[in-house]
Design an enzyme around this catalytic site. Structure first.
Site, mmCIF file in Angstrom:
data_model
loop_
_atom_site.group_PDB
_atom_site.id
_atom_site.type_symbol
_atom_site.label_atom_id
_atom_site.label_comp_id
_atom_site.label_asym_id
_atom_site.label_seq_id
_atom_site.Cartn_x
_atom_site.Cartn_y
_atom_site.Cartn_z
ATOM 1 N N LYS A 1 66.785 -5.316 -23.921
ATOM 2 C CA LYS A 1 66.294 -4.136 -24.534
ATOM 3 C C LYS A 1 65.454 -3.706 -24.168
ATOM 4 C CE LYS A 1 66.924 -3.403 -29.262
ATOM 5 N NZ LYS A 1 67.659 -2.786 -29.726
ATOM 6 N N GLU B 1 79.685 -1.093 -26.631
ATOM 7 C CA GLU B 1 79.298 -1.333 -27.581
ATOM 8 C C GLU B 1 78.335 0.543 -28.709
ATOM 9 O OE1 GLU B 1 75.423 -3.136 -26.098
ATOM 10 O OE2 GLU B 1 75.109 -1.688 -24.898
#
Length: 243
Positions: A153, A186
Protein backbone atom coordinates in the site's frame (compact mmCIF):
# COMPACT_ATOMS: atom_id res chain seq x y z
CA UNK A 1 -19.20 10.29 0.70
CA UNK A 2 -17.88 13.71 1.60
CA UNK A 3 -15.02 15.37 3.43
CA UNK A 4 -15.03 18.50 5.56
CA UNK A 5 -12.87 21.33 6.83
CA UNK A 6 -9.21 20.81 7.63
CA UNK A 7 -8.22 19.18 10.93
CA UNK A 8 -6.81 21.43 13.64
CA UNK A 9 -3.82 19.19 14.44
CA UNK A 10 -1.66 16.43 12.97
CA UNK A 11 0.80 13.94 14.41
CA UNK A 12 4.33 14.39 13.04
CA UNK A 13 7.75 13.30 14.31
CA UNK A 14 6.39 12.00 17.59
CA UNK A 15 4.12 14.85 18.63
CA UNK A 16 0.91 16.70 17.86
CA UNK A 17 1.43 19.93 15.94
CA UNK A 18 -0.98 22.58 14.62
CA UNK A 19 -2.25 21.66 11.17
CA UNK A 20 -0.58 24.71 9.60
CA UNK A 21 2.81 23.56 10.92
CA UNK A 22 2.53 19.95 9.74
CA UNK A 23 5.11 19.98 6.95
CA UNK A 24 7.76 17.59 5.61
CA UNK A 25 11.09 18.72 4.09
CA UNK A 26 11.54 19.11 0.34
CA UNK A 27 13.95 16.15 0.22
CA UNK A 28 11.67 13.73 2.02
CA UNK A 29 12.03 10.42 0.17
CA UNK A 30 8.30 9.85 0.13
CA UNK A 31 7.88 13.15 -1.70
CA UNK A 32 10.72 12.66 -4.20
CA UNK A 33 10.84 8.89 -4.74
CA UNK A 34 7.45 7.57 -3.66
CA UNK A 35 9.23 5.60 -0.92
CA UNK A 36 6.17 5.70 1.24
CA UNK A 37 3.34 3.60 2.65
CA UNK A 38 -0.03 4.69 3.97
CA UNK A 39 -3.17 3.44 5.68
CA UNK A 40 -6.68 4.87 5.87
CA UNK A 41 -8.61 3.64 8.91
CA UNK A 42 -12.33 4.23 9.56
CA UNK A 43 -13.54 6.19 12.57
CA UNK A 44 -17.13 5.70 13.74
CA UNK A 45 -18.85 6.76 16.96
CA UNK A 46 -15.65 8.57 17.89
CA UNK A 47 -13.54 5.40 17.81
CA UNK A 48 -11.02 4.02 15.34
CA UNK A 49 -12.06 0.67 13.82
CA UNK A 50 -10.18 -2.33 12.41
CA UNK A 51 -6.89 -0.87 13.58
CA UNK A 52 -4.84 -4.09 14.12
CA UNK A 53 -5.01 -5.34 10.50
CA UNK A 54 -4.13 -1.88 9.20
CA UNK A 55 -1.09 -1.75 11.48
CA UNK A 56 -0.10 -5.27 10.43
CA UNK A 57 -0.35 -4.36 6.75
CA UNK A 58 1.84 -1.29 7.12
CA UNK A 59 4.31 -3.27 9.20
CA UNK A 60 4.55 -5.97 6.51
CA UNK A 61 5.07 -3.39 3.76
CA UNK A 62 7.62 -1.49 5.84
CA UNK A 63 9.63 -4.68 6.33
CA UNK A 64 9.94 -5.04 2.55
CA UNK A 65 10.95 -1.39 2.13
CA UNK A 66 13.43 -1.45 5.00
CA UNK A 67 11.35 1.01 7.03
CA UNK A 68 10.13 -1.28 9.82
CA UNK A 69 11.69 0.84 12.57
CA UNK A 70 9.39 3.73 11.67
CA UNK A 71 6.09 1.92 12.27
CA UNK A 72 4.62 2.59 15.74
CA UNK A 73 3.35 -0.42 17.65
CA UNK A 74 -0.38 -1.02 18.06
CA UNK A 75 -0.51 0.64 21.47
CA UNK A 76 1.11 3.79 20.09
CA UNK A 77 -1.23 3.82 17.08
CA UNK A 78 -4.22 3.58 19.42
CA UNK A 79 -2.96 6.47 21.53
CA UNK A 80 -2.21 8.64 18.48
CA UNK A 81 -5.63 7.94 16.99
CA UNK A 82 -7.42 8.74 20.26
CA UNK A 83 -5.56 12.04 20.63
CA UNK A 84 -6.31 13.10 17.06
CA UNK A 85 -9.98 12.14 17.32
CA UNK A 86 -10.35 13.99 20.61
CA UNK A 87 -8.60 17.11 19.33
CA UNK A 88 -11.37 17.79 16.81
CA UNK A 89 -14.21 15.83 18.38
CA UNK A 90 -14.55 13.60 15.32
CA UNK A 91 -17.43 11.12 15.46
CA UNK A 92 -17.30 9.88 11.87
CA UNK A 93 -14.19 10.14 9.76
CA UNK A 94 -10.91 8.68 8.55
CA UNK A 95 -7.54 8.29 10.20
CA UNK A 96 -4.83 8.79 7.59
CA UNK A 97 -1.35 7.53 8.49
CA UNK A 98 1.76 7.67 6.30
CA UNK A 99 5.28 6.34 6.64
CA UNK A 100 8.07 7.71 4.44
CA UNK A 101 11.73 6.89 3.93
CA UNK A 102 12.74 10.04 5.80
CA UNK A 103 14.84 12.98 4.65
CA UNK A 104 18.28 12.81 3.03
CA UNK A 105 20.16 14.50 0.16
CA UNK A 106 18.53 13.32 -3.06
CA UNK A 107 20.04 10.01 -4.17
CA UNK A 108 18.20 6.87 -5.22
CA UNK A 109 20.02 4.99 -2.46
CA UNK A 110 21.38 7.28 0.28
CA UNK A 111 24.80 6.76 1.81
CA UNK A 112 23.18 6.69 5.23
CA UNK A 113 19.67 5.46 5.78
CA UNK A 114 17.66 8.35 7.30
CA UNK A 115 15.16 7.93 10.09
CA UNK A 116 11.68 7.23 8.66
CA UNK A 117 8.98 9.85 9.01
CA UNK A 118 5.57 8.90 10.41
CA UNK A 119 2.62 11.26 10.18
CA UNK A 120 -1.08 10.95 10.86
CA UNK A 121 -4.25 13.01 11.02
CA UNK A 122 -8.01 12.53 11.26
CA UNK A 123 -10.47 14.14 8.88
CA UNK A 124 -14.25 14.09 9.13
CA UNK A 125 -15.86 11.91 6.48
CA UNK A 126 -19.41 10.82 5.71
CA UNK A 127 -19.66 7.13 4.92
CA UNK A 128 -22.30 5.74 2.54
CA UNK A 129 -25.75 5.29 4.06
CA UNK A 130 -28.31 2.57 3.33
CA UNK A 131 -29.92 4.74 0.66
CA UNK A 132 -26.56 5.08 -1.10
CA UNK A 133 -26.10 1.31 -1.11
CA UNK A 134 -29.59 0.74 -2.49
CA UNK A 135 -28.96 3.28 -5.24
CA UNK A 136 -25.64 1.66 -6.07
CA UNK A 137 -22.45 3.09 -7.55
CA UNK A 138 -21.48 3.23 -11.19
CA UNK A 139 -18.14 1.76 -12.30
CA UNK A 140 -16.16 1.43 -15.52
CA UNK A 141 -13.35 -0.95 -16.42
CA UNK A 142 -9.89 0.36 -17.29
CA UNK A 143 -6.63 -1.32 -18.37
CA UNK A 144 -4.36 -2.06 -15.42
CA UNK A 145 -1.20 -0.08 -16.19
CA UNK A 146 0.08 0.08 -12.61
CA UNK A 147 3.35 -1.35 -11.33
CA UNK A 148 3.75 -4.99 -10.33
CA UNK A 149 3.62 -4.71 -6.52
CA UNK A 150 0.12 -3.46 -5.86
CA UNK A 151 0.05 -5.68 -2.77
CA UNK A 152 2.12 -2.97 -1.08
CA UNK A 153 0.00 0.00 0.00
CA UNK A 154 2.34 2.68 -1.30
CA UNK A 155 1.50 6.28 -2.12
CA UNK A 156 2.32 5.65 -5.79
CA UNK A 157 -1.29 6.22 -6.77
CA UNK A 158 -1.04 7.87 -10.18
CA UNK A 159 -2.61 4.82 -11.81
CA UNK A 160 -5.65 5.13 -9.56
CA UNK A 161 -5.84 8.89 -10.10
CA UNK A 162 -5.92 8.46 -13.88
CA UNK A 163 -8.42 5.60 -13.62
CA UNK A 164 -10.79 7.65 -11.47
CA UNK A 165 -10.43 10.57 -13.85
CA UNK A 166 -11.59 8.28 -16.66
CA UNK A 167 -14.45 7.06 -14.48
CA UNK A 168 -15.58 10.61 -13.71
CA UNK A 169 -15.55 11.51 -17.39
CA UNK A 170 -17.80 8.50 -18.02
CA UNK A 171 -20.20 9.54 -15.27
CA UNK A 172 -19.06 6.79 -12.88
CA UNK A 173 -17.72 6.79 -9.32
CA UNK A 174 -15.27 3.88 -9.51
CA UNK A 175 -12.85 2.27 -11.96
CA UNK A 176 -12.11 -1.46 -12.02
CA UNK A 177 -8.64 -2.51 -13.17
CA UNK A 178 -8.51 -5.29 -15.76
CA UNK A 179 -5.33 -7.04 -16.93
CA UNK A 180 -4.45 -7.61 -20.59
CA UNK A 181 -5.82 -11.17 -20.44
CA UNK A 182 -9.17 -9.97 -19.07
CA UNK A 183 -8.46 -10.81 -15.42
CA UNK A 184 -10.31 -8.55 -13.00
CA UNK A 185 -8.04 -7.25 -10.27
CA UNK A 186 -9.55 -4.55 -8.04
CA UNK A 187 -11.17 -1.15 -8.00
CA UNK A 188 -9.15 2.05 -7.81
CA UNK A 189 -10.38 2.52 -4.23
CA UNK A 190 -12.18 -0.74 -3.50
CA UNK A 191 -12.10 -4.52 -3.57
CA UNK A 192 -14.27 -6.37 -6.09
CA UNK A 193 -17.04 -8.83 -5.17
CA UNK A 194 -19.59 -10.58 -7.36
CA UNK A 195 -22.73 -12.45 -6.33
CA UNK A 196 -23.01 -15.47 -8.58
CA UNK A 197 -25.54 -18.29 -8.07
CA UNK A 198 -25.80 -17.48 -4.38
CA UNK A 199 -22.04 -17.43 -3.89
CA UNK A 200 -19.83 -14.46 -3.10
CA UNK A 201 -16.91 -14.41 -5.53
CA UNK A 202 -13.81 -12.23 -5.22
CA UNK A 203 -10.56 -12.13 -7.23
CA UNK A 204 -7.80 -14.31 -5.82
CA UNK A 205 -5.06 -12.51 -3.90
CA UNK A 206 -1.87 -11.90 -5.90
CA UNK A 207 0.82 -9.23 -5.93
CA UNK A 208 -1.34 -7.38 -8.47
CA UNK A 209 -3.92 -6.31 -5.89
CA UNK A 210 -3.97 -4.98 -2.36
CA UNK A 211 -4.86 -7.36 0.49
CA UNK A 212 -7.86 -5.30 1.54
CA UNK A 213 -8.64 -5.05 5.25
CA UNK A 214 -12.39 -4.92 4.61
CA UNK A 215 -12.37 -7.93 2.29
CA UNK A 216 -12.12 -10.62 5.01
CA UNK A 217 -14.74 -8.76 7.04
CA UNK A 218 -17.19 -8.93 4.13
CA UNK A 219 -16.33 -12.59 3.59
CA UNK A 220 -17.06 -13.32 7.26
CA UNK A 221 -20.42 -11.55 7.05
CA UNK A 222 -21.30 -13.50 3.91
CA UNK A 223 -20.43 -16.84 5.51
CA UNK A 224 -22.51 -15.94 8.57
CA UNK A 225 -25.42 -15.34 6.18
CA UNK A 226 -24.97 -18.83 4.75
CA UNK A 227 -23.17 -17.86 1.55
CA UNK A 228 -20.21 -19.72 0.13
CA UNK A 229 -17.21 -17.43 -0.43
CA UNK A 230 -14.98 -18.21 -3.40
CA UNK A 231 -11.62 -16.61 -4.21
CA UNK A 232 -10.61 -17.27 -7.81
CA UNK A 233 -9.69 -15.70 -11.12
CA UNK A 234 -12.52 -13.45 -12.31
CA UNK A 235 -12.89 -12.56 -15.98
CA UNK A 236 -14.08 -9.11 -17.04
CA UNK A 237 -16.92 -10.69 -19.02
CA UNK A 238 -18.43 -11.89 -15.74
CA UNK A 239 -18.98 -8.33 -14.55
CA UNK A 240 -21.77 -7.85 -17.07
CA UNK A 241 -23.91 -10.67 -15.66
CA UNK A 242 -23.01 -10.77 -11.97
CA UNK A 243 -24.62 -8.73 -9.21
Amino acid sequence: MSASRDPSVAYLDGRLVPWEEARVPVEDRGFQFGESLYEVVPVTAGRVRLLPPHVDRMRAGAAELGLAEGVPDLEAWSRIAAELIAADGVEEGLLYAQLTGGTAPRRHWPERRPRPTFLAYVRRWRFPRDADVVRGFRAVTVPDLRWGRCDLKTTQLLGSVLALRAAARAGAEEAIFVAEDGTVREGAVSNVFLVEDGRLVTPEQTHHLLPGVTRPVIAEIARAAGMEVVSRRVDAAELATAR
